[in-house]
Write an enzyme that holds these catalytic residues in place. Structure first.
Site, PDB file in Angstrom:
ATOM      1  CG  ASP A 174      14.731  74.583  24.777  1.00 18.61           C
ATOM      2  OD1 ASP A 174      13.570  75.026  24.810  1.00 18.61           O
ATOM      3  OD2 ASP A 174      15.033  73.508  24.230  1.00 18.61           O
ATOM      4  CB  SER A 175      12.286  76.596  28.143  1.00 21.83           C
ATOM      5  OG  SER A 175      11.192  77.226  28.744  1.00 21.83           O
ATOM      6  CB  ALA A 176      10.200  72.998  30.684  1.00 22.28           C
TER       7      ALA A 176
END
Length: 308
Positions: A149-151
């Site tokens: 998720d995300s980074a």
């Protein structure tokens, strides 16, 4: 049910915008600010997304093993890469997600712990993710799925791209939740001008990520993905919330992967926030989205594996 679900998501977004966004934007990008953010996010995730009951958590080398009830053992595994700007969170904070990925796939999950900024800068996190992948191979896992998720989504894409450049076998499939694509946050800033992200501003998010990329060339192939020099990128599902600024990143990443010939499924869910799959206590759409992602992963898991 859909109107009620929409009302709950809207209320969660409004409360986040009123209370979380001002805090996130005001926290300085220094060691004291990072320490506060780590504690704030850890407590928030524990409240919004507790681990699935009955799951087993066991320590591993630079990470932890997560097994939901009914997990099957074999040579298949999910490598999970957590997000939060390369500076926040851990395998522990993401147990709400990792236990549900394990339950949805029926597989053990190894949640990687990578070194965090500001103490550790690019490419330390990416190197740690690669080391985790190589350890799984050494342990006999030949069918590896990757989720992040995300980074963590950015790190997952970098992992697959690096393996392909080295002509090594990439993961069987990827599931990316609100992945970061543009580390300059230019795409996010453009989308933010149309509608503010409920959680954080593009400028504040860029300051956080900048703790990791401060000495790096942002145009390098490890940070700015083009995929021009690789073929055979793994099947990928990308999910994002329609309210978040990184929806722009999700859309552009999907376009780039499709241009490179990859099988890429894009799932932008209207009315949802950043990594809404983690907000299981408050967002009814979280569970169905996670189920879709897990079906995609297992649907691309090879049944027969070549001998090592």
């Amino acid at each position: 049910m859909r109107p009620q679900n929409g009302l709950r998501a809207g209320l969660a977004s409004a409360l986040t915008s009123a209370f979380v966004r001002p805090i996130a934007n005001a926290i300085p990008a220094n060691r004291a600010g990072v320490a506060f953010s780590r504690a704030f996010i850890a407590s928030s995730l524990w409240l919004a997304s507790p681990p699935l009951k009955g799951s087993r958590i066991e320590p591993g080398i630079r990470g932890e093993w997560v097994r939901a009830p009914g997990t099957s053992e074999g040579n298949a595994v999910v490598l999970y890469i957590h997000g939060s700007g390369y500076a926040l969170c851990s395998a522990r904070t993401h147990r709400g997600l990792t236990t549900r990925v394990s339950a949805g796939t029926g597989l053990p999950v190894f949640a990687c712990e990578y070194r965090l900024a500001p103490r550790h800068r690019f490419p330390s996190a990416a190197d740690d993710v690669r080391a985790a992948y190589d350890r799984l191979l050494d342990q006999g896992y030949r069918r590896i799925l990757v989720a992040g998720d995300s980074a963590g989504g950015h790190l997952a894409v970098d992992l697959a791209a690096q393996l392909l450049r080295e002509r090594r076998e990439p993961p069987a499939a990827l599931a990316l939740f609100s992945p970061l694509f543009d580390v300059t946050f230019g795409l996010a800033a453009q989308r933010e001008r149309m509608s503010p992200d409920p959680m954080i501003s593009a400028a504040a998010a860029a300051r956080l990520v900048g703790l990791y990329t401060v000495d790096a060339d942002l145009a390098s192939a490890r940070l700015r993905f083009a995929f021009d020099d690789i073929k055979g990128f793994p099947p990928t599902i990308i999910q994002a919330g329609g309210l978040e600024m990184l929806a722009a990143d999700a859309i552009e990443l999907a376009r780039a992967l499709r241009r490179a010939g990859a099988d890429c499924e894009l799932d932008v869910v209207p009315g949802q926030m950043h990594v809404f799959q983690a907000l299981t206590r408050f967002i009814p759409e979280a569970a169905p989205a996670m189920e879709r992602a897990c079906r995609f992963l297992t649907g691309n898991l090879p049944a027969i594996v070549r001998a090592a």
